[in-house]
Design a protein around this motif. Structure first.
Motif, mmCIF file in Angstrom:
data_model
loop_
_atom_site.group_PDB
_atom_site.id
_atom_site.type_symbol
_atom_site.label_atom_id
_atom_site.label_comp_id
_atom_site.label_asym_id
_atom_site.label_seq_id
_atom_site.Cartn_x
_atom_site.Cartn_y
_atom_site.Cartn_z
ATOM 1 N N UNK A 155 0.858 -1.184 0.000
ATOM 2 C CA UNK A 155 0.000 0.000 0.000
ATOM 3 C C UNK A 155 0.894 1.234 0.000
ATOM 4 N N UNK A 156 0.857 2.026 -1.076
ATOM 5 C CA UNK A 156 1.753 3.171 -1.196
ATOM 6 C C UNK A 156 1.023 4.510 -1.132
ATOM 7 N N UNK A 157 -0.303 4.500 -1.209
ATOM 8 C CA UNK A 157 -1.088 5.730 -1.051
ATOM 9 C C UNK A 157 -2.199 5.487 -0.059
ATOM 10 N N UNK A 158 -2.553 6.518 0.683
ATOM 11 C CA UNK A 158 -3.596 6.394 1.691
ATOM 12 C C UNK A 158 -4.967 6.257 1.025
ATOM 13 N N UNK A 159 -5.790 5.324 1.533
ATOM 14 C CA UNK A 159 -7.145 5.187 0.984
ATOM 15 C C UNK A 159 -8.127 6.227 1.524
ATOM 16 N N UNK B 128 -12.729 -0.821 1.096
ATOM 17 C CA UNK B 128 -13.064 -2.215 1.432
ATOM 18 C C UNK B 128 -12.145 -3.183 0.690
ATOM 19 N N UNK B 129 -11.802 -2.856 -0.547
ATOM 20 C CA UNK B 129 -10.908 -3.712 -1.333
ATOM 21 C C UNK B 129 -9.517 -3.740 -0.717
ATOM 22 N N UNK B 130 -9.046 -2.577 -0.241
ATOM 23 C CA UNK B 130 -7.739 -2.517 0.418
ATOM 24 C C UNK B 130 -7.727 -3.434 1.629
ATOM 25 N N UNK C 234 -0.058 2.332 5.807
ATOM 26 C CA UNK C 234 0.727 2.728 4.652
ATOM 27 C C UNK C 234 2.023 1.933 4.623
ATOM 28 N N UNK C 235 2.435 1.513 3.462
ATOM 29 C CA UNK C 235 3.645 0.705 3.229
ATOM 30 C C UNK C 235 3.550 -0.713 3.757
ATOM 31 N N UNK C 236 2.369 -1.151 4.202
ATOM 32 C CA UNK C 236 2.224 -2.544 4.619
ATOM 33 C C UNK C 236 2.240 -3.429 3.372
ATOM 34 N N UNK C 237 2.772 -4.644 3.538
ATOM 35 C CA UNK C 237 2.925 -5.575 2.423
ATOM 36 C C UNK C 237 2.092 -6.811 2.707
ATOM 37 N N UNK C 238 1.424 -7.308 1.680
ATOM 38 C CA UNK C 238 0.622 -8.511 1.796
ATOM 39 C C UNK C 238 1.011 -9.456 0.665
ATOM 40 N N UNK C 239 1.149 -10.738 0.984
ATOM 41 C CA UNK C 239 1.484 -11.735 -0.027
ATOM 42 C C UNK C 239 0.284 -12.664 -0.180
ATOM 43 N N UNK D 228 -7.972 -8.876 -10.119
ATOM 44 C CA UNK D 228 -9.038 -7.908 -10.336
ATOM 45 C C UNK D 228 -9.102 -6.878 -9.221
ATOM 46 N N UNK D 229 -8.897 -7.339 -7.976
ATOM 47 C CA UNK D 229 -8.898 -6.414 -6.839
ATOM 48 C C UNK D 229 -7.720 -5.451 -6.936
ATOM 49 N N UNK D 230 -6.550 -5.981 -7.333
ATOM 50 C CA UNK D 230 -5.363 -5.134 -7.487
ATOM 51 C C UNK D 230 -5.600 -4.116 -8.599
ATOM 52 N N UNK D 231 -6.219 -4.550 -9.690
ATOM 53 C CA UNK D 231 -6.496 -3.653 -10.814
ATOM 54 C C UNK D 231 -7.442 -2.533 -10.396
ATOM 55 N N UNK D 232 -8.397 -2.847 -9.533
ATOM 56 C CA UNK D 232 -9.384 -1.860 -9.094
ATOM 57 C C UNK D 232 -8.736 -0.734 -8.296
ATOM 58 N N UNK D 233 -7.740 -1.083 -7.475
ATOM 59 C CA UNK D 233 -7.095 -0.070 -6.638
ATOM 60 C C UNK D 233 -5.633 0.122 -7.043
ATOM 61 N N UNK D 234 -5.348 0.002 -8.334
ATOM 62 C CA UNK D 234 -3.968 0.074 -8.828
ATOM 63 C C UNK D 234 -3.302 1.404 -8.489
ATOM 64 N N UNK D 235 -4.080 2.462 -8.319
ATOM 65 C CA UNK D 235 -3.511 3.775 -8.008
ATOM 66 C C UNK D 235 -3.099 3.896 -6.538
ATOM 67 N N UNK D 236 -3.447 2.904 -5.714
ATOM 68 C CA UNK D 236 -3.094 2.921 -4.295
ATOM 69 C C UNK D 236 -1.977 1.955 -3.937
ATOM 70 N N UNK D 237 -1.735 0.966 -4.796
ATOM 71 C CA UNK D 237 -0.803 -0.116 -4.442
ATOM 72 C C UNK D 237 0.325 -0.224 -5.455
#
Length: 60
Positions: A11-15, A24-26, A34-39, A48-57
Motif C-alpha cells: 500500500x503506497x497511497x492512503x485510501x 473495502x478492497x484494500x 501505509x507501506x504494509x505488504x501482503x502476499x 481484479x482487486x489489485x487492478x481496481x485499486x492500482x492507483x493505491x498499491x
C-alpha cells in the motif's frame, strides 16, 4: 507437484478520501497501514482487486 504462485502488494497511497468500495478492497487484500505488504495467491480474483485499486498499491 504444483506450487502456487503468489503476488506481493504494498500500500503506497492512503485510501482516505477514496470510494468506500476501494477502501473495502484494500482491507480485503489484507493491507492496513501505509507501506504494509501482503502476499496473496495469484488468482484472477486477486488480480481484479489489485487492478481496481492500482492507483493505491504497488506490485512487488
Amino acid at each position: 507437484m504444483s506450487t502456487q504462485q503468489t503476488v506481493k502488494i504494498q500500500l503506497v497511497r492512503s485510501p482516505i478520501g477514496t470510494q468506500q468500495s476501494h477502501r473495502d478492497t484494500v482491507r480485503g487484500l489484507g493491507l492496513r497501514k501505509l507501506n504494509s505488504v501482503s502476499e496473496l495467491q495469484d488468482s484472477p480474483e486477486v488480480r481484479g482487486m489489485i487492478n481496481k485499486i492500482s492507483y493505491l498499491v504497488k506490485v512487488l
